[in-house]
Design an enzyme around this catalytic site. Structure first.
Site, PDB file in Angstrom:
ATOM      1  N   ASP A  35       0.982  -1.085  -0.009  1.00 26.55           N
ATOM      2  CA  ASP A  35       0.127   0.049   0.212  1.00 26.55           C
ATOM      3  C   ASP A  35       1.051   0.877   0.412  1.00 26.55           C
ATOM      4  O   ASP A  35       1.990   1.606  -0.769  1.00 26.55           O
ATOM      5  CB  ASP A  35      -0.543  -0.057   0.927  1.00 26.55           C
ATOM      6  CG  ASP A  35      -1.924   0.545   0.613  1.00 26.55           C
ATOM      7  OD1 ASP A  35      -2.620   1.726   0.580  1.00 26.55           O
ATOM      8  OD2 ASP A  35      -3.064  -0.253   0.710  1.00 26.55           O
ATOM      9  N   HIS A  67      -3.471   6.109   3.419  1.00 29.62           N
ATOM     10  CA  HIS A  67      -4.273   5.449   3.117  1.00 29.62           C
ATOM     11  C   HIS A  67      -3.648   4.094   3.793  1.00 29.62           C
ATOM     12  O   HIS A  67      -4.571   3.069   4.337  1.00 29.62           O
ATOM     13  CB  HIS A  67      -4.097   4.957   1.501  1.00 29.62           C
ATOM     14  CG  HIS A  67      -4.948   3.991   0.726  1.00 29.62           C
ATOM     15  ND1 HIS A  67      -4.733   2.798   0.683  1.00 29.62           N
ATOM     16  CD2 HIS A  67      -6.051   4.436   0.591  1.00 29.62           C
ATOM     17  CE1 HIS A  67      -5.932   2.049  -0.155  1.00 29.62           C
ATOM     18  NE2 HIS A  67      -6.720   3.279  -0.260  1.00 29.62           N
ATOM     19  N   SER A 254     -11.304  -0.627  -1.106  1.00 25.04           N
ATOM     20  CA  SER A 254      -9.814  -0.387   0.005  1.00 25.04           C
ATOM     21  C   SER A 254     -10.463  -1.186   1.407  1.00 25.04           C
ATOM     22  O   SER A 254      -9.255  -1.123   1.930  1.00 25.04           O
ATOM     23  CB  SER A 254      -9.314   0.690   0.300  1.00 25.04           C
ATOM     24  OG  SER A 254      -8.281   0.950  -1.222  1.00 25.04           O
ATOM     25  N   PRO A 293     -26.997  -9.563  -7.166  1.00 25.91           N
ATOM     26  CA  PRO A 293     -27.336 -10.449  -8.492  1.00 25.91           C
ATOM     27  C   PRO A 293     -25.630 -11.028  -7.594  1.00 25.91           C
ATOM     28  O   PRO A 293     -25.173 -10.246  -6.689  1.00 25.91           O
ATOM     29  CB  PRO A 293     -26.445  -8.940  -9.264  1.00 25.91           C
ATOM     30  CG  PRO A 293     -27.598  -8.234  -8.526  1.00 25.91           C
ATOM     31  CD  PRO A 293     -28.136  -8.055  -7.208  1.00 25.91           C
TER      32      PRO A 293
END
Length: 310
Positions: A35, A67, A254, A293
């Site tokens: 990352d 992040h 993420s 779905p």
């Protein structure tokens, strides 16, 4: 992370039961994360066993984006700065971190491939059992390079590592699974809130990558919450009154992906003899059907309580 643990059935009692080994000793599961890196945070103190920067070649851990630190907190933050409120799914795991993305979250195929190869090369040295790739890659014009990257991801799976990849945020049209998550072998994770935010717009599930993929008709494999996930903030600072700016909210596949990586780590913590194929089957077969779905939900919402009881 508090509401996420509730949604996926990850109780404190279940987590504790996964940390009971023979004679009270457990060999903690190692999770590799590719990352933006990892910053200093009280929830991660003493947990990062190795770090490598594929952008600049350094070995001193850092995260100039935030992040990666957020993702890692989702996987295995201890919750120290929140009294346990915002701890991750597998708070006893150890972490092997590769920085393959810059401060903007951007990267390239070469660094991503090198990162996966690094994990492969160090698999036995660090006893890596799980690889988290919370990176959604868009369309790649160079098919040969894309196929080479997917072959590298598949090689990581073939080595015995549980590879967990994000479905990406390019949905909701069909065939929008990120190339890394398109592999038939890996566990591909999409977003879904399971009705938690009733009536709210701009949910992660609205733009989560959709199957099928060019390599596997049934994608994603499972989904997990990915909207407004509260986890470790790289800007956390210690003050005389405690910790400041300890946590922050982020959304996307993420954030959903490390929920499943944490689930895999918990499962291996309790049953270390399981193969990656067995882990994948247990995660898939125990998921809660959301009656969406298949191209949106796969097998359904990851259900850790049911997974650990199968």
């Amino acid at each position: 992370m508090f509401r996420v643990r509730q949604q996926v059935g990850c109780t404190d009692e279940l987590v504790a039961s996964c940390n009971i080994g023979r004679n009270g000793e457990v060999d903690d599961i190692r999770v590799a994360v590719l990352d933006t890196g990892v910053g200093s945070h009280p929830d991660l103190d003493g947990r990062v066993e190795a770090f490598y920067d594929f952008l600049h070649g350094g070995r001193a851990a850092y995260d100039d984006s935030g992040h990666g630190t957020h993702v890692i907190g989702c996987i295995g933050g201890s919750g120290k700065a929140s009294g346990g409120m915002y701890k991750g799914i597998a708070p006893y795991c150890r972490l092997i971190v590769g920085k393959v993305l810059d401060e903007n979250g951007d990267g390239n195929i070469d660094n991503m491939r090198k990162g996966i190869e690094w994990v492969l090369d160090n698999r036995e040295r660090y006893k890596i059992r799980v690889l988290n790739i919370s990176i959604g890659i868009g369309h790649i014009d160079d098919k040969s390079r894309m196929n080479e990257l997917i072959r590298t991801v598949d090689a990581a799976w073939d080595s015995g590592i549980v590879v967990v990849c994000a479905a990406g945020n390019m949905g909701p049209e069909p065939m929008t699974i990120s190339p890394l998550g398109a592999s038939k072998k890996v566990i591909t994770v999409g977003c879904h809130e399971g009705g938690f935010f009733s009536g709210k717009s701009s949910l992660c599930e609205d733009y989560s990558g959709r199957g099928p993929s060019p390599y596997a008709v049934k994608k994603p494999d499972v989904v997990a919450p990915g909207t407004d996930i509260i986890s470790c903030n790289v800007a956390c600072r210690s003050t005389f009154r405690g910790y400041k700016n300890s946590y922050t909210k982020k959304s996307g596949t993420s954030m959903a992906t490390p929920i499943v990586s944490g689930a895999a780590a918990l499962l291996l913590q309790k049953y270390p003899y399981l193969t990656n194929e067995q882990v994948k089957r247990k995660i898939n077969y125990s998921a809660t059907d959301l009656h969406e779905p298949w191209t949106k939900q796969g097998w359904g919402m990851v259900n850790i309580g049911r997974m650990l009881s199968l």
